[in-house]
Design a protein around this motif. Sequence first.
Motif, PDB file in Angstrom:
ATOM      1  N   LEU A 247      -9.370  -1.806  -3.363  1.00  0.00           N
ATOM      2  CA  LEU A 247      -8.127  -2.555  -3.149  1.00  0.00           C
ATOM      3  C   LEU A 247      -8.392  -4.050  -3.108  1.00  0.00           C
ATOM      4  N   ASP A 248      -9.626  -4.417  -2.706  1.00  0.00           N
ATOM      5  CA  ASP A 248     -10.043  -5.819  -2.786  1.00  0.00           C
ATOM      6  C   ASP A 248     -10.599  -6.082  -4.179  1.00  0.00           C
ATOM      7  N   SER A 249      -9.695  -6.185  -5.131  1.00  0.00           N
ATOM      8  CA  SER A 249     -10.051  -6.480  -6.528  1.00  0.00           C
ATOM      9  C   SER A 249      -8.845  -7.115  -7.193  1.00  0.00           C
ATOM     10  N   ASP A 250      -9.093  -7.907  -8.205  1.00  0.00           N
ATOM     11  CA  ASP A 250      -7.984  -8.510  -8.943  1.00  0.00           C
ATOM     12  C   ASP A 250      -7.123  -7.432  -9.585  1.00  0.00           C
ATOM     13  N   LEU A 251      -7.761  -6.362 -10.056  1.00  0.00           N
ATOM     14  CA  LEU A 251      -7.010  -5.303 -10.728  1.00  0.00           C
ATOM     15  C   LEU A 251      -5.999  -4.668  -9.777  1.00  0.00           C
ATOM     16  N   ALA A 252      -6.446  -4.312  -8.571  1.00  0.00           N
ATOM     17  CA  ALA A 252      -5.539  -3.667  -7.619  1.00  0.00           C
ATOM     18  C   ALA A 252      -4.440  -4.616  -7.162  1.00  0.00           C
TER      19      ALA A 252
ATOM     20  N   TRP B 202      -1.183   1.113 -10.417  1.00  0.00           N
ATOM     21  CA  TRP B 202      -2.220   1.828 -11.167  1.00  0.00           C
ATOM     22  C   TRP B 202      -3.117   2.670 -10.249  1.00  0.00           C
ATOM     23  N   VAL B 203      -2.979   2.503  -8.946  1.00  0.00           N
ATOM     24  CA  VAL B 203      -3.804   3.246  -7.993  1.00  0.00           C
ATOM     25  C   VAL B 203      -3.162   4.609  -7.757  1.00  0.00           C
ATOM     26  N   LEU B 204      -3.941   5.648  -7.908  1.00  0.00           N
ATOM     27  CA  LEU B 204      -3.423   7.006  -7.790  1.00  0.00           C
ATOM     28  C   LEU B 204      -3.096   7.309  -6.331  1.00  0.00           C
TER      29      LEU B 204
ATOM     30  N   ALA C 249       4.012   8.070  -3.405  1.00  0.00           N
ATOM     31  CA  ALA C 249       4.932   6.937  -3.361  1.00  0.00           C
ATOM     32  C   ALA C 249       4.932   6.268  -1.996  1.00  0.00           C
ATOM     33  N   ARG C 250       4.624   7.027  -0.938  1.00  0.00           N
ATOM     34  CA  ARG C 250       4.632   6.462   0.413  1.00  0.00           C
ATOM     35  C   ARG C 250       3.401   5.611   0.698  1.00  0.00           C
ATOM     36  N   GLY C 251       2.465   5.555  -0.252  1.00  0.00           N
ATOM     37  CA  GLY C 251       1.276   4.728  -0.070  1.00  0.00           C
ATOM     38  C   GLY C 251       0.011   5.555  -0.128  1.00  0.00           C
ATOM     39  N   VAL C 252      -1.071   4.907  -0.506  1.00  0.00           N
ATOM     40  CA  VAL C 252      -2.337   5.612  -0.647  1.00  0.00           C
ATOM     41  C   VAL C 252      -2.876   6.011   0.721  1.00  0.00           C
ATOM     42  N   GLY C 253      -3.701   7.034   0.729  1.00  0.00           N
ATOM     43  CA  GLY C 253      -4.326   7.494   1.949  1.00  0.00           C
ATOM     44  C   GLY C 253      -5.586   6.705   2.257  1.00  0.00           C
ATOM     45  N   PRO C 254      -6.435   7.247   3.127  1.00  0.00           N
ATOM     46  CA  PRO C 254      -7.650   6.517   3.503  1.00  0.00           C
ATOM     47  C   PRO C 254      -8.590   6.350   2.326  1.00  0.00           C
TER      48      PRO C 254
ATOM     49  N   GLN D 237     -13.094   2.842  -1.489  1.00  0.00           N
ATOM     50  CA  GLN D 237     -12.484   2.815  -2.817  1.00  0.00           C
ATOM     51  C   GLN D 237     -11.402   3.868  -2.965  1.00  0.00           C
ATOM     52  N   HIS D 238     -10.568   3.663  -3.983  1.00  0.00           N
ATOM     53  CA  HIS D 238      -9.529   4.604  -4.356  1.00  0.00           C
ATOM     54  C   HIS D 238      -9.706   4.959  -5.831  1.00  0.00           C
ATOM     55  N   VAL D 239      -8.762   5.726  -6.351  1.00  0.00           N
ATOM     56  CA  VAL D 239      -8.872   6.267  -7.706  1.00  0.00           C
ATOM     57  C   VAL D 239      -7.816   5.629  -8.602  1.00  0.00           C
ATOM     58  N   LEU D 240      -8.208   5.286  -9.807  1.00  0.00           N
ATOM     59  CA  LEU D 240      -7.258   4.799 -10.797  1.00  0.00           C
ATOM     60  C   LEU D 240      -6.580   5.981 -11.493  1.00  0.00           C
TER      61      LEU D 240
END
Length: 726
Positions: free
Chosen positions: A399-404, A410-412, A415-420, A425-428
Motif C-alpha cells: 500500500l506504500d507504493s505509487d501504484l497503490a 487495482w488491489v484485490l 468493496a468494504r476495504g482490504v483485510g490485513p 503486502q496485498h494482492v493485485l
Amino acid sequence: MPDTTARILTLRAAGTSLVVELAEPVPRVLHWGADLGELTEDGLAALALTGEPAVLNNSIDIPRRFTVWPTEADGWSGTPAHQGHLAGTAAAPRLSLTGTSYRPQAEGGELSLDLTDPGAALDVTVTYRLEPSGVLGVQTRIGRRPDAAPEPYDLAQVTTMLPLPRRAAEILDFTGKWSRERSPQRRPLGFGTYAREVRRGKPGLDSPYLVTVGVPGFGFGHGEVWGVHLAWSGDQRYLVEQLPEGAGTHAAVLGGGELLRPGEIRLAPGESYTTPVCHFTWSDQGLDGLADRFHTLVRARPAHPRTPRPLILNSWEAVYFDHDLDRLLRLADKAAEVGVERFVLDDGWFRGRRSDHAGLGDWTVDPVVWPEGLTPLVDHVRSLGMEFGLWVEPEMVNLDSDLAREHPDWVLGPARGVGPSSRHQHVLDLANPQVWDYLLGALDALVDKYGIAYLKWDHNRELHEAVHGGADRPVAHAQVLALYRLIDALKERHPGLEIESCASGGGRIDLGILARTDRVWASDCNDPVERQMIQRWTAQLLPPELIGAHVGSGTSHTTARVSSDAFRLTTALFGHAGIEQDITRCAPEELARLTAWAALYRELRPLLHGGRTVRADLAGDATLLHGVVAHDGAAALYCWARVATSPEGQSGRVQLPGLAPEATYRVRVRTELGLPSFHQTSGPAWLTTALDDWLTLPGAVLTVAGLPMPNLNPDQALLLEVRRND
C-alpha cells in the motif's frame, strides 16, 4: 475425430493400462493400474463380466457401477463428479453418452467421452490421455448449450476420480510450513472421505502435492502404489474415499480437482469451464517407480530445459536490501572466480524498496540507489561471462507504493476495504485487464532493457478475500488463469527467458506452473539438514534439474543451525545448484572448496539432471541414502547423509538402489568437498580403498548384499561415485 464400434476400449503404456467400457447410459472404468496385456475379445468380455458387483442387502436393486462420471443416478453415495444448480433447480444431474473419440497409440493414446445432461442443458467431455511415461492425464470440459435457458448454471465442484483396489490401504501425502515444505504424513485408509482442501490461492507451503495410496508399508523401492497430482496453481481439493459398499467392484476412489469458491463459475448459455489436468499414475516399484514416471513425463515437455543448468549466485542472503554497487561488483567478481554462470539480483532494486514495507508494484529501478540504472552491474556481470537474472513479485503490491496510491481499485479485496496485510503486502487483481497490461508492460521493459536471462518470480502471501470490489465476485480462479496468460505472453515476447516459480520458497510447486516456468525454489531454507528432506520429497514429482538447491552460509539464515561447508555443498549438489551467501567474506580455504564444488557440479550435472532418482528404504530418518543412476546403468552418484543421532552404533549393510546385480562396478569416494566427520575409530575396510582409488565390486554386493556404510556424526554427508565396468 475417429469413432469406434468397440464397446471396451483400452489405453496402454509403460506397463500400465486404463480400460473403459462404453456402457449405457454412462461408461464405466473396468480397470486402472497394471497393464493387463493385449486382451482378446473374450478376455475383454471376461473383464466386463467380472466387473459386475453383487447387489447388496438394503441397497439399490441393480448392481452399483463405478462410472466415469459418478452421480447419485448410478446409486453412488460418495463424492459426485460434479455439483451445481440452475437457480436452485436441476440439482440432480443425470448424464448419458453421446459420442466417443478413441486414438490409441503404440504407447498410450487418448480417449474422449461426450456426455450430456438435458436437465441443465450441460454438455460434458471427459478426456483421458495416457502418456508414454505411463502417467494418465484427465481433463474435463463442462459447457452450457447456446440455446439453454438464460439463467446461469452455478458450478460448485468438479472432481476427477479413478478406482482403487482393496489392497490400496495406506495414504501418503504432505503438509508443511515456511522453511519446512513437503513433510510426509501417512495414515491407514478407513471408511469415509479423506479430503485435503487448499484455500490459499496457491498450492501453499502445506500442499498435499502428490497424494499416494498403496499397499501397507510401501516404500521407495517396493510396493504397489497409485498417485494423483493436480496441475493447478490455485485452490485445490484432493480426496481418497472408501464406502462400505465399494465403488462397483473396486474398493475406493482417488481423485482431485480445483476447489471452486461459491459463485465463482457461473455458466451462461454458450460458456464453459475446463478443469485443470489431474495426473494419475501407478507403479509396482514403490515411490521411486512413481517418481520415475513423473520425471519422464516432465522431461518430455517440449519446453523442458535442454541446456546445462547454469550454476547460480543469488544475492539475497549476501546483501539483503543493502544494494551498494561496489559491494555487488565485488560479489560478482568472486562469483565468477568460483565458477558461477548466472548472477541474480534479488529484492531491493526497485523504487522505494529499502525494506519489505514499501515499493511492491513500482517496477522501475530506484534512481536513488541506482542513479545509472542497473546497467553498470549488468554490464559487469556479462563481462565476467555470466548471465544476469532479477527478482520480481509481480502479483503483489505494498500500500506504500505509487501504484497503490494511484490505483487503489487495482488491489484485490472486498468493496468494504482490504483485510490485513501479510508480509506488509496485498494482492493485485490480475484479472483486471488494466493491471495485466501494466504488469506485462513493466516486465517486458525490464527484460528488454537489461537483456535479462532469468526472472525469480516470487509470490509471498496467500489470497484471502480474493474478490472483486463492488459486487465482491470471487476471482481466485480468474487470478490463476491471468497469471498463466501473463507468463505465457512475457515468454512469447522473450523466447529465451527462464523463470523460476518461488512462493515464500516452495509454496507454488505444481505441474500447472511448471508448464510455463523452468525451475522451482524448493524452500527459503538453505539449512542442509532441512534441505535433505525437502529435496528428497520435492523429487517425488520433479526431477533434480528443476529443483533450486543453494549453498548458504555456515549459520543458516532460517534456523541459525551451524553446519560444515562440506555438508552444505554435498546437499546442494543434488538439484539445480546455486550459492546464496556473501562469498566476499569467505576464507580462502572455503572459496577453494566452492570452486572445487562448482567444477564437480559441471562435471556431474549430465548425470544428475538426466538420470533416475533413487532413494533407499532405511529404518528411521536419522540416516539417508539417495542418488541418481544413469538410465543406461553406466554411472551413479549417491549421497550417504546423517541428520541426527540414532540408537544403533552400526548402520549395517545398506543396499545401493538402481544398480544391476549381474554387473561389476567401480566405486570411489569423491573427496573434493572435504571428508565428513566420522563417528568411529576406523571405517569399514572397503572405505579405506575407495578413499584412495577405485574399488571394484560385484553388483550383487552393492545392490543385494549391501555395503556396510561408515558411521558419520550428525549433519555430515559422504559422496559416493559408481561406474560400471563395461
